[in-house]
Design an enzyme around this catalytic site. Sequence first.
Site, mmCIF file in Angstrom:
data_model
loop_
_atom_site.group_PDB
_atom_site.id
_atom_site.type_symbol
_atom_site.label_atom_id
_atom_site.label_comp_id
_atom_site.label_asym_id
_atom_site.label_seq_id
_atom_site.Cartn_x
_atom_site.Cartn_y
_atom_site.Cartn_z
ATOM 1 N N LYS A 91 50.110 4.053 98.847
ATOM 2 C CA LYS A 91 51.345 4.557 99.459
ATOM 3 C C LYS A 91 50.930 5.489 100.587
ATOM 4 O O LYS A 91 49.822 6.038 100.572
ATOM 5 C CB LYS A 91 52.148 5.334 98.408
ATOM 6 C CG LYS A 91 53.600 5.466 98.710
ATOM 7 C CD LYS A 91 54.433 4.351 98.113
ATOM 8 C CE LYS A 91 55.896 4.527 98.415
ATOM 9 N NZ LYS A 91 56.720 3.445 97.874
ATOM 10 N N HIS A 194 69.427 2.623 101.556
ATOM 11 C CA HIS A 194 69.232 1.172 101.575
ATOM 12 C C HIS A 194 69.477 0.546 100.202
ATOM 13 O O HIS A 194 70.188 -0.435 100.077
ATOM 14 C CB HIS A 194 67.799 0.849 102.026
ATOM 15 C CG HIS A 194 67.573 1.113 103.478
ATOM 16 N ND1 HIS A 194 67.138 2.319 103.953
ATOM 17 C CD2 HIS A 194 67.729 0.316 104.551
ATOM 18 C CE1 HIS A 194 67.028 2.256 105.271
ATOM 19 N NE2 HIS A 194 67.387 1.058 105.660
HETATM 20 P P1 NAD Z 1 66.822 5.621 101.847
HETATM 21 O O1 NAD Z 1 66.142 6.665 102.636
HETATM 22 O O2 NAD Z 1 67.453 4.488 102.554
HETATM 23 O O3 NAD Z 1 67.958 6.287 100.926
HETATM 24 C C1 NAD Z 1 67.790 7.468 100.225
HETATM 25 C C2 NAD Z 1 69.155 8.156 100.237
HETATM 26 O O4 NAD Z 1 69.119 9.283 99.361
HETATM 27 C C3 NAD Z 1 69.555 8.681 101.611
HETATM 28 O O5 NAD Z 1 70.864 8.252 101.912
HETATM 29 C C4 NAD Z 1 69.474 10.200 101.457
HETATM 30 O O6 NAD Z 1 70.372 10.881 102.275
HETATM 31 C C5 NAD Z 1 69.800 10.354 99.987
HETATM 32 N N1 NAD Z 1 69.362 11.597 99.377
HETATM 33 C C6 NAD Z 1 68.209 12.295 99.559
HETATM 34 N N2 NAD Z 1 68.185 13.389 98.769
HETATM 35 C C7 NAD Z 1 69.346 13.371 98.049
HETATM 36 C C8 NAD Z 1 69.906 14.204 97.050
HETATM 37 N N3 NAD Z 1 69.277 15.302 96.626
HETATM 38 N N4 NAD Z 1 71.115 13.884 96.520
HETATM 39 C C9 NAD Z 1 71.774 12.771 96.940
HETATM 40 N N5 NAD Z 1 71.287 11.933 97.887
HETATM 41 C C10 NAD Z 1 70.095 12.223 98.433
HETATM 42 O O7 NAD Z 1 65.783 5.107 100.749
HETATM 43 P P2 NAD Z 1 65.850 3.763 99.904
HETATM 44 O O8 NAD Z 1 65.034 2.746 100.566
HETATM 45 O O9 NAD Z 1 67.252 3.462 99.555
HETATM 46 O O10 NAD Z 1 65.054 4.208 98.577
HETATM 47 C C11 NAD Z 1 65.666 5.012 97.586
HETATM 48 C C12 NAD Z 1 64.648 5.306 96.492
HETATM 49 O O11 NAD Z 1 64.191 4.081 95.904
HETATM 50 C C13 NAD Z 1 63.373 6.021 96.966
HETATM 51 O O12 NAD Z 1 62.909 6.890 95.972
HETATM 52 C C14 NAD Z 1 62.378 4.878 97.152
HETATM 53 O O13 NAD Z 1 61.056 5.310 97.043
HETATM 54 C C15 NAD Z 1 62.776 3.978 96.017
HETATM 55 N N6 NAD Z 1 62.430 2.584 96.230
HETATM 56 C C16 NAD Z 1 62.909 1.921 97.317
HETATM 57 C C17 NAD Z 1 62.574 0.587 97.498
HETATM 58 C C18 NAD Z 1 63.119 -0.217 98.659
HETATM 59 O O14 NAD Z 1 63.024 -1.451 98.631
HETATM 60 N N7 NAD Z 1 63.702 0.414 99.652
HETATM 61 C C19 NAD Z 1 61.736 -0.061 96.576
HETATM 62 C C20 NAD Z 1 61.298 0.649 95.463
HETATM 63 C C21 NAD Z 1 61.640 1.977 95.300
#
Ligand code: NAD
Length: 366
Positions: A91, A194
């Site tokens: 990562k 996302h």
């Molecule tokens: P992203 O950045 O698109 O979305 C994260 C969201 O969380 C944002 O809208 C942000 O404003 C919000 N946020 C941050 N802190 C917050 C809080 N304290 N309270 C409420 N909302 C808050 O990220 P993503 O791609 O949607 O990923 C979300 C999580 O899933 C992450 O931890 C990521 O590591 C994990 N993840 C994502 C994927 C993927 O395919 N995108 C795959 C595996 C794991």
Amino acid sequence: METVVKNSGVELNVLKDMNATGHEQIVFCQDEATGLKAIIGIHNTVLGPALGGTRMWHYSNDGEALEDVLRLSRGMTFKAAISGLNLGGGKAVIIGDSRTQKNEALLRRFGKFVDSLGGKYITAEDVGMGTKDIEYISMETKHVTGLPEHLGGTGDPSPVTAYGVYMGMKASAKHVYGSDDLEGKTVAVQGCGHVGRQLVGYLIKEGAKVLVADIFEDNLQECKLTHPGVQIVDAQKIYDTQMDIYAPCALGGTLNDDHIDRLKCTIVAGAANNQLKDEKVHGQKLIDKGIVYAPDFLINSGGLINVYGELMGYNKEAALKKAEFIYGVTLEIFKYAKENNMSNGEAAIQYAQRRIDQIAKINSVL
Ligand code: NAD
């Protein structure tokens, strides 16, 4: 985890931390011209090259960024192993505000650092990064996946991640309520990014009552526009809200002493990586409170399955089909944990480690 990086250089615990977590390599990247400050963590390459997304986040200090990359890259090792993929765990984190500090030059400079590792680390999207950013990184290295579709990639992996989380959530419901039907259940989705937004779509379609929280008003409004049925809750109050299922889809570490004490739910199933602040302590605390935890690295593996598919040449439909396995494995892990008197998180790690140990035995054979 003790992570002390002092500017004076007097106290440096990085190697000690790497030893404690079993990391192979950590690469510190800095470039004055572009302002890039990044750390690449390579945890384990027994099963294959270390694949894991790049996160851009405004960490309050370097130690916090290092701790995050150590925890995230280790999680990727287990995620790939439990999903049956031939990938290791890695990562990267870029230190900075993705809304104001991200630009082409910075991302391409980061791409050069990734390239210097010769394929040992392959990057993709994570928090604060999108397909356009991956496109910039790909201008400097071929060791990148999650490319936009017009460049021959499978695009944003989040839809497959969300589908996998949905599968894991349904399996958890089956385990706890005897039925995987989510109709009428109250699910609180923390983070309308996302993955969170896509997960909301599946839940609304099934008739769940969906609560959403985010720290940015525009993300909430966008979610409400697409899914008018959602109810917005204050980001600070989400842990005090009555719900059946808590779905952390923002950042990790939300399952800590304070939040677990406040949580009013029976299931935790979400996309965020490293949800348990401390695997042992907080895994047990959830059991004591009668809350069933679906291991994060298992149920959020859809995105990794998707980008692996891009490397192996299969399409999004095939990735979605493959992500369905999460339902069955989640139930298997719950059963294994119960039989062996351990937490679900520990059971999932044992499962994953068993595969790594078995494949390590054949790696030395020609
Ligand atoms: P992203 O950045 O698109 O979305 C994260 C969201 O969380 C944002 O809208 C942000 O404003 C919000 N946020 C941050 N802190 C917050 C809080 N304290 N309270 C409420 N909302 C808050 O990220 P993503 O791609 O949607 O990923 C979300 C999580 O899933 C992450 O931890 C990521 O590591 C994990 N993840 C994502 C994927 C993927 O395919 N995108 C795959 C595996 C794991």
